[in-house]
Enzyme design. Structure first.
Site, PDB file in Angstrom:
ATOM      1  N   LEU A 201       1.186  -1.518   0.054  1.00 54.17           N
ATOM      2  CA  LEU A 201       0.274  -0.079   0.117  1.00 54.17           C
ATOM      3  C   LEU A 201       0.633   0.809   0.241  1.00 54.17           C
ATOM      4  O   LEU A 201       2.150   1.614   0.929  1.00 54.17           O
ATOM      5  CB  LEU A 201      -0.997   0.010   1.198  1.00 54.17           C
ATOM      6  CG  LEU A 201      -2.022  -1.091   0.947  1.00 54.17           C
ATOM      7  CD1 LEU A 201      -2.823  -0.930   2.591  1.00 54.17           C
ATOM      8  CD2 LEU A 201      -2.903  -1.224  -0.051  1.00 54.17           C
ATOM      9  N   ASP A 243       1.948  -3.457   5.628  1.00 54.85           N
ATOM     10  CA  ASP A 243       1.079  -2.961   4.488  1.00 54.85           C
ATOM     11  C   ASP A 243       0.984  -3.760   3.478  1.00 54.85           C
ATOM     12  O   ASP A 243       1.431  -3.199   1.790  1.00 54.85           O
ATOM     13  CB  ASP A 243       0.937  -1.538   4.603  1.00 54.85           C
ATOM     14  CG  ASP A 243       2.055  -1.015   3.727  1.00 54.85           C
ATOM     15  OD1 ASP A 243       3.001  -1.945   4.275  1.00 54.85           O
ATOM     16  OD2 ASP A 243       2.240   0.115   3.064  1.00 54.85           O
TER      17      ASP A 243
END
Ligand code: C2E
Ligand code: CA
Ligand code: CA
Length: 590
Positions: A201, A243
């Protein structure tokens, strides 16, 4: 054999039978079906908890002694045995006076005398101990089964927890490792095509930092849902880090299909997500590695996807990148060069070379630009295009810049001692160094004579005018008496406003504008106007990449102050520069 002997034999037989029955504590019964008179021996009566008188009894007495629930089955067993002339076997409960229950098993057989009288004859025995034992065993087994089921549940739960991420419910790193191991172990054709997407991300950290962890968690859950909804059955999604996610696609995906999948994921992740009224935006970068041959190593594939991800991020975010052999070669080279750069710094292999600059109207030596060179132990002298980008990634450009400055100052002193006065030395300053809070501190203690040192800053640095550190550094540099030059001018987007703000000492007109100056009128006009604007602001101009004397002449006519380029000299080592200056008679008579 006489009657007597026969009786003797019978007697013996009967005693033996008695003994056998006694040792099993069996009772004996005999029911005359035609007269409904039944004979029970003494042990029968004991078994049924009845008082023995003469042994005569009947069906009603028998049934009455049984547990009410067992009477029906007992009677029907009797009738079946008689009707089918089969062995009668039945087990029933007898309720004793104290309420205790005794289990009695009866076995009998139909007997028909030569005269046609039918008798059911049999034995009965107490099997309570067996029944109790069987029941206990059954209960124990049921308990063990329940325990096992419970343990199995716990095992499943523990295994699930150890393989899943509690936040998103996706698989975790261990699950991925197991899947990769399994895929690697498979030598079937199914493996001919698997793909791994390594997904990271973008901007996740900012969301976490500004809106808090709960917001971060919500974003992760959201991202996991997008990934899950884009998966085909049989594919796997795992969250393997803060992430970071990995998707394993096994359904023989083609390149176009994978590209479409990546596009879809990127598009969906870009959509803003609402968190308590805040629209949160983040993106993803995806690295893709595909194995098309059999016996692929899935773990290796993950490493490749990781490499591709790194490149995707480098190329700007919100994009995907497929792993290729070329990428691998580049990464391997970059890694090797990176190691060598660090060694090279330790072994003092980096030095400045110098390219002279001349006054456009008098052609007197006005200064030099220091340009870094790497005296590579095997490859000889290397120019910055071979190593500077990698050095920047390693965060060592600032160190190299500082080293060039220090060595330039030392060389300047050495030249002066040899009778060569170099009025000015320009050094290049990387964006990273200009953004470094420690820049000014690192300049303290250097013997800088005001006006003798220039810092060349590339135009692009000034795009981000909001950077306080950069602004403070520029002010501090000027206070030290160091001039600011804007390098590669004309290629970027420096506005007049920022020119006024920075107030550089000089502009270096980029090579790309200088080279065509003899041809097109428009290029001439462009250079002329740059020079005019600079003049009006009190800024000097330097032309770089001056390759012929015709260029030099034209630039002089256009009003350029200083000239630098192959027309005069290529960059030279410190010794060669001294020799060049001596040759050209630039050396002061000593
Ligand atoms: P730059 O600052 O634009 O440096 C000028 C480059 O143009 C130098 O390449 C120089 O050799 C080349 N050059 C000089 N005259 C001519 C010419 O007449 N024609 C052509 N075609 N080229 C000419 P070099 O030394 O390979 O440096 C390349 C770039 O590396 C520099 O571009 C500069 O951005 C960077 N660099 C060099 N040294 C340093 C340093 O010490 N620190 C930092 N941060 N960057 C440096
Ligand atoms: Ca430069
Ligand atoms: Ca330049």
């Amino acid at each position: 054999m006489g009657l007597y002997e026969r009786e003797q034999d019978l007697e013996k037989l009967s005693r033996r039978l008695d003994l056998a029955l006694d040792s099993y504590r069996c009772g004996m019964w005999e029911a005359d079906l035609d007269s409904n008179v039944t004979y029970w021996d003494e042990r029968m009566h004991q078994l049924y908890g009845l008082v023995y008188t003469d042994g005569a009894t009947n069906e009603a007495t028998w049934l009455n002694a049984l547990h009410p629930d067992d009477r029906g089955s007992a009677l029907s067993a009797v009738n079946t045995a008689i009707g089918a002339r089969e062995t009668y076997v039945h087990q029933a409960r007898v309720v004793l006076t104290e309420g205790a229950v005794r289990h009695i098993r009866s076995v009998g057989k139909l007997h028909v005398s030569p005269e046609g009288r039918r008798k059911l004859v049999g034995i009965a025995l107490d099997v309570t101990d067996d029944v109790v034992m069987t029941e206990q065993l059954r209960a124990a087994k049921a308990m063990a089964d329940a325990k096992n089921a419970e343990l199995e549940q716990a095992r499943i739960r523990i295994e699930h927890n150890s393989l899943h991420d509690p936040l998103t419910g996706l698989g975790n790193r261990r699950m991925l490792d197991k899947a990769l191991e399994r895929l690697t172990g498979q030598n079937t054709d199914a493996l001919q095509s698997i793909a791994i997407l390594h997904i990271d991300l973008d901007r996740f950290k900012q969301i976490n930092d500004t809106l808090g962890h709960a917001a971060g968690d919500a974003m992760l859950v959201h991202a996991s849902e997008i990934l899950r909804s884009n998966m085909a059955p049989g594919d796997m999604v795992a969250r393997i880090g803060g992430d970071e996610f990995v998707v394993v696609v096994t359904g023989a995906p083609g390149a176009a299909e994978l590209a479409a999948l990546c596009d879809r994921i990127i598009a969906e992740m870009r959509q803003p997500v609402d968190y308590n009224g805040f629209p949160c935006r983040f993106g993803v970068s995806i690295g893709v590695a595909v194995a098309r041959q059999a016996h692929a190593d899935a773990r290796k594939l993950l490493v490749n996807a990781d490499m591709a991800l790194y490149r995707a991020k480098e190329n700007g975010r919100n994009r995907y990148q497929f792993f290729t052999q070329m990428l691998q070669a580049e990464v391997v080279t970059a890694k090797r060069v990176a190691d060598e750069i660090l060694e090279g710094i330790e072994r003092d292999e980096f030095v400045p070379w110098y390219q002279p600059q001349f006054d456009a109207s008098t052609l007197a030596l006005s200064g030099v630009e220091a340009l870094i060179r790497w005296r590579h132990p095997r490859q000889g002298i290397l120019t910055p295009d071979k190593f500077l980008a990698i050095a920047d990634e390693l965060n060592v450009t600032a160190a190299l810049d500082r080293l060039v400055l220090e060595k330039s100052l030392a060389d300047q002193m050495r030249w002066a001692a040899a009778g060569l006065r170099v009025p000015k030395i320009s050094v290049n300053v990387s964006a990273k160094r200009l953004q470094d809070e420690r820049l000014l501190a690192s300049l303290e203690g250097l013997s800088i004579v005001p006006g003798q040192i220039s810092f060349e800053l590339v135009e692009s640095i000034f795009l981000d005018e909001s950077d306080d550190i950069v602004t403070a550094n520029i002010e501090g540099i000027k206070k030290l008496g160091i001039d600011i030059e804007i390098d590669d001018f004309g290629t970027g987007h420096t506005s007049i406003v920022s020119l006024l703000k920075i107030k550089p000492k000089r502009l270096k007109i980029d090579r790309q504008l200088v080279v065509p100056v003899l041809g097109a009128r428009t290029e001439q006009a462009l250079i002329r106007s740059i020079i005019d604007i600079a003049r009006s602001l009190g800024i000097e101009t330097v032309a770089e990449g001056v390759e012929t004397m015709a260029h030099a002449e034209m630039l002089g006519i256009l009003g350029c102050d200083l000239l630098q380029g192959y027309a005069f000299s290529k960059p030279l080592s410190a010794e060669n520069f001294l020799a060049f200056a001596t040759d050209r008679g630039l050396r002061l008579a000593s």
